[in-house]
Design a protein around this motif. Structure first.
Motif, PDB file in Angstrom:
ATOM      1  N   ILE A  29       0.841  -1.201   0.000  1.00 53.60           N
ATOM      2  CA  ILE A  29       0.000   0.000   0.000  1.00 53.60           C
ATOM      3  C   ILE A  29       0.874   1.248   0.000  1.00 53.60           C
ATOM      4  O   ILE A  29       0.618   2.211  -0.719  1.00 53.60           O
ATOM      5  CB  ILE A  29      -0.958  -0.008   1.213  1.00 53.60           C
ATOM      6  N   GLN A  30       1.941   1.237   0.787  1.00 50.71           N
ATOM      7  CA  GLN A  30       2.794   2.415   0.925  1.00 50.71           C
ATOM      8  C   GLN A  30       3.797   2.560  -0.213  1.00 50.71           C
ATOM      9  O   GLN A  30       4.428   3.606  -0.341  1.00 50.71           O
ATOM     10  CB  GLN A  30       3.550   2.364   2.252  1.00 50.71           C
ATOM     11  N   ALA A  60      -4.516   5.887   4.741  1.00 45.97           N
ATOM     12  CA  ALA A  60      -5.054   6.550   3.555  1.00 45.97           C
ATOM     13  C   ALA A  60      -3.908   6.797   2.579  1.00 45.97           C
ATOM     14  O   ALA A  60      -2.769   7.026   2.987  1.00 45.97           O
ATOM     15  CB  ALA A  60      -5.735   7.854   3.941  1.00 45.97           C
ATOM     16  N   ARG A  61      -4.246   6.744   1.303  1.00 51.03           N
ATOM     17  CA  ARG A  61      -3.233   6.933   0.265  1.00 51.03           C
ATOM     18  C   ARG A  61      -3.771   7.889  -0.794  1.00 51.03           C
ATOM     19  O   ARG A  61      -4.891   7.733  -1.270  1.00 51.03           O
ATOM     20  CB  ARG A  61      -2.905   5.587  -0.377  1.00 51.03           C
ATOM     21  N   TYR A  62      -2.956   8.890  -1.125  1.00 50.02           N
ATOM     22  CA  TYR A  62      -3.303   9.780  -2.223  1.00 50.02           C
ATOM     23  C   TYR A  62      -3.086   9.031  -3.536  1.00 50.02           C
ATOM     24  O   TYR A  62      -2.056   8.396  -3.727  1.00 50.02           O
ATOM     25  CB  TYR A  62      -2.408  11.026  -2.225  1.00 50.02           C
ATOM     26  N   ASN A  63      -4.061   9.117  -4.420  1.00 50.68           N
ATOM     27  CA  ASN A  63      -3.939   8.496  -5.738  1.00 50.68           C
ATOM     28  C   ASN A  63      -4.617   9.427  -6.745  1.00 50.68           C
ATOM     29  O   ASN A  63      -5.808   9.307  -6.997  1.00 50.68           O
ATOM     30  CB  ASN A  63      -4.573   7.111  -5.742  1.00 50.68           C
ATOM     31  N   GLY A  64      -3.860  10.369  -7.263  1.00 51.63           N
ATOM     32  CA  GLY A  64      -4.419  11.348  -8.200  1.00 51.63           C
ATOM     33  C   GLY A  64      -5.431  12.237  -7.498  1.00 51.63           C
ATOM     34  O   GLY A  64      -5.121  12.909  -6.528  1.00 51.63           O
ATOM     35  N   GLU A  68      -7.618   6.919  -1.184  1.00 53.25           N
ATOM     36  CA  GLU A  68      -8.000   5.517  -0.988  1.00 53.25           C
ATOM     37  C   GLU A  68      -7.726   5.171   0.463  1.00 53.25           C
ATOM     38  O   GLU A  68      -6.628   5.395   0.958  1.00 53.25           O
ATOM     39  CB  GLU A  68      -7.195   4.619  -1.923  1.00 53.25           C
ATOM     40  N   TRP A  69      -8.736   4.653   1.145  1.00 49.39           N
ATOM     41  CA  TRP A  69      -8.605   4.334   2.568  1.00 49.39           C
ATOM     42  C   TRP A  69      -8.652   2.822   2.752  1.00 49.39           C
ATOM     43  O   TRP A  69      -9.563   2.148   2.270  1.00 49.39           O
ATOM     44  CB  TRP A  69      -9.713   5.008   3.374  1.00 49.39           C
ATOM     45  N   TYR A  75      -6.676  -8.119   5.158  1.00 46.21           N
ATOM     46  CA  TYR A  75      -5.739  -8.639   4.174  1.00 46.21           C
ATOM     47  C   TYR A  75      -6.077  -8.149   2.764  1.00 46.21           C
ATOM     48  O   TYR A  75      -5.370  -8.454   1.815  1.00 46.21           O
ATOM     49  CB  TYR A  75      -5.731 -10.170   4.187  1.00 46.21           C
ATOM     50  N   ALA A  76      -7.167  -7.384   2.616  1.00 43.30           N
ATOM     51  CA  ALA A  76      -7.613  -6.914   1.306  1.00 43.30           C
ATOM     52  C   ALA A  76      -6.603  -5.945   0.707  1.00 43.30           C
ATOM     53  O   ALA A  76      -6.095  -5.061   1.383  1.00 43.30           O
ATOM     54  CB  ALA A  76      -8.978  -6.241   1.431  1.00 43.30           C
ATOM     55  N   LEU A  77      -6.333  -6.112  -0.578  1.00 42.45           N
ATOM     56  CA  LEU A  77      -5.425  -5.207  -1.277  1.00 42.45           C
ATOM     57  C   LEU A  77      -6.168  -4.032  -1.902  1.00 42.45           C
ATOM     58  O   LEU A  77      -5.550  -3.062  -2.322  1.00 42.45           O
ATOM     59  CB  LEU A  77      -4.642  -5.959  -2.351  1.00 42.45           C
ATOM     60  N   ARG A  78      -7.483  -4.114  -1.957  1.00 36.02           N
ATOM     61  CA  ARG A  78      -8.298  -3.019  -2.483  1.00 36.02           C
ATOM     62  C   ARG A  78      -8.707  -2.099  -1.337  1.00 36.02           C
ATOM     63  O   ARG A  78      -8.927  -2.555  -0.216  1.00 36.02           O
ATOM     64  CB  ARG A  78      -9.547  -3.560  -3.153  1.00 36.02           C
ATOM     65  N   PRO A  79      -8.853  -0.807  -1.641  1.00 36.13           N
ATOM     66  CA  PRO A  79      -9.277   0.119  -0.582  1.00 36.13           C
ATOM     67  C   PRO A  79     -10.709  -0.152  -0.140  1.00 36.13           C
ATOM     68  O   PRO A  79     -11.550  -0.569  -0.941  1.00 36.13           O
ATOM     69  CB  PRO A  79      -9.159   1.493  -1.240  1.00 36.13           C
ATOM     70  N   ARG A  80     -10.962   0.060   1.123  1.00 37.06           N
ATOM     71  CA  ARG A  80     -12.311  -0.117   1.675  1.00 37.06           C
ATOM     72  C   ARG A  80     -13.211   1.048   1.260  1.00 37.06           C
ATOM     73  O   ARG A  80     -14.397   0.865   1.016  1.00 37.06           O
ATOM     74  CB  ARG A  80     -12.196  -0.198   3.195  1.00 37.06           C
ATOM     75  N   ARG A  81     -12.648   2.252   1.215  1.00 33.07           N
ATOM     76  CA  ARG A  81     -13.375   3.454   0.813  1.00 33.07           C
ATOM     77  C   ARG A  81     -12.510   4.256  -0.153  1.00 33.07           C
ATOM     78  O   ARG A  81     -11.286   4.299  -0.012  1.00 33.07           O
ATOM     79  CB  ARG A  81     -13.694   4.348   2.010  1.00 33.07           C
ATOM     80  N   VAL A  82     -13.158   4.913  -1.105  1.00 36.57           N
ATOM     81  CA  VAL A  82     -12.480   5.803  -2.034  1.00 36.57           C
ATOM     82  C   VAL A  82     -13.219   7.134  -2.004  1.00 36.57           C
ATOM     83  O   VAL A  82     -14.436   7.180  -2.189  1.00 36.57           O
ATOM     84  CB  VAL A  82     -12.474   5.227  -3.471  1.00 36.57           C
ATOM     85  N   LEU A  83     -12.479   8.209  -1.735  1.00 38.96           N
ATOM     86  CA  LEU A  83     -13.064   9.543  -1.660  1.00 38.96           C
ATOM     87  C   LEU A  83     -12.542  10.378  -2.823  1.00 38.96           C
ATOM     88  O   LEU A  83     -11.329  10.538  -2.980  1.00 38.96           O
ATOM     89  CB  LEU A  83     -12.693  10.211  -0.334  1.00 38.96           C
ATOM     90  N   GLU A  84     -13.452  10.906  -3.630  1.00 36.57           N
ATOM     91  CA  GLU A  84     -13.089  11.762  -4.760  1.00 36.57           C
ATOM     92  C   GLU A  84     -12.851  13.176  -4.253  1.00 36.57           C
ATOM     93  O   GLU A  84     -13.685  13.728  -3.532  1.00 36.57           O
ATOM     94  CB  GLU A  84     -14.209  11.769  -5.800  1.00 36.57           C
ATOM     95  N   ARG A  85     -11.726  13.767  -4.626  1.00 32.93           N
ATOM     96  CA  ARG A  85     -11.354  15.094  -4.141  1.00 32.93           C
ATOM     97  C   ARG A  85     -12.444  16.124  -4.428  1.00 32.93           C
ATOM     98  O   ARG A  85     -12.771  16.940  -3.580  1.00 32.93           O
ATOM     99  CB  ARG A  85     -10.039  15.530  -4.780  1.00 32.93           C
ATOM    100  N   SER A  86     -13.014  16.107  -5.621  1.00 26.20           N
ATOM    101  CA  SER A  86     -14.006  17.116  -6.007  1.00 26.20           C
ATOM    102  C   SER A  86     -15.329  16.960  -5.267  1.00 26.20           C
ATOM    103  O   SER A  86     -16.159  17.864  -5.287  1.00 26.20           O
ATOM    104  CB  SER A  86     -14.251  17.054  -7.516  1.00 26.20           C
ATOM    105  N   ARG A  87     -15.528  15.839  -4.595  1.00 25.14           N
ATOM    106  CA  ARG A  87     -16.797  15.592  -3.905  1.00 25.14           C
ATOM    107  C   ARG A  87     -16.684  15.666  -2.385  1.00 25.14           C
ATOM    108  O   ARG A  87     -17.643  15.385  -1.685  1.00 25.14           O
ATOM    109  CB  ARG A  87     -17.328  14.235  -4.323  1.00 25.14           C
TER     110      ARG A  87
END
Length: 149
Positions: A29-30, A60-64, A68-69, A75-87
């Motif tokens: 993730i990091q 949390a990770r910045y991705n563009g 992504e949280w 053990y999941a490699l996918r984020p549990r939550r994704v927050l769009e900056r514009s929203r």
């Protein structure tokens, strides 16, 4: 006796493998950079709830234009939550109160936000908060003139 030692050995091996996988996941993730420790409370009522319940510790990770949280204890490699900056709309900022002080990291600041109509709270260090707010403000500077976010 041999059976008991074998079972204990298997249990210890499974614990070591599990811990190794937690560490490997966090490293993956990091790897792309731009990560920070961030607790999340999703779908919060509008009035402040300081009982400490509902907080999940994560990274949390910045991705563009997204945050992504990831849950820490997963053990999941996918984020549990994704927050769009514009929203993301920031609704307020506060320090932990009551039992929240026990549920969160010691230097946490809580940021109340609204994302696509869902009220949520993010708890992070003061340094991470400064970076997060700068990241949010950068969207205003990057938007083409005359076009709303």
């Amino acid at each position: 006796m041999v059976l008991a030692l074998t079972v204990c050995g298997i249990v210890v091996a499974l614990v070591v493998v599990g811990l190794f996988l937690f560490g490997l996941r966090r490293r993956l993730i990091q790897r792309s950079g731009g990560t920070f420790d961030c607790s999340l409370r999703w779908d919060v009522r509008e009035q402040s709830d300081v009982n400490g319940k509902g907080w999940s510790y994560g990274v949390a990770r910045y991705n563009g234009d997204r945050i992504e949280w990831f849950r820490v204890f997963s053990y999941a490699l996918r984020p549990r939550r994704v927050l769009e900056r514009s929203r993301i709309e920031v609704a307020g900022r506060r320090l932990p109160e009551g039992e929240e002080e026990l549920a969160l990291l010691s230097d946490a600041v809580i940021l109340a936000c609204v994302h696509e109509g869902t009220h949520l709270e993010l708890a992070m260090s003061e340094d991470a908060l400064t970076g997060f707010l700068a990241w949010l403000e950068a969207a205003d500077r990057l938007a083409p003139a005359g076009r709303p976010r």
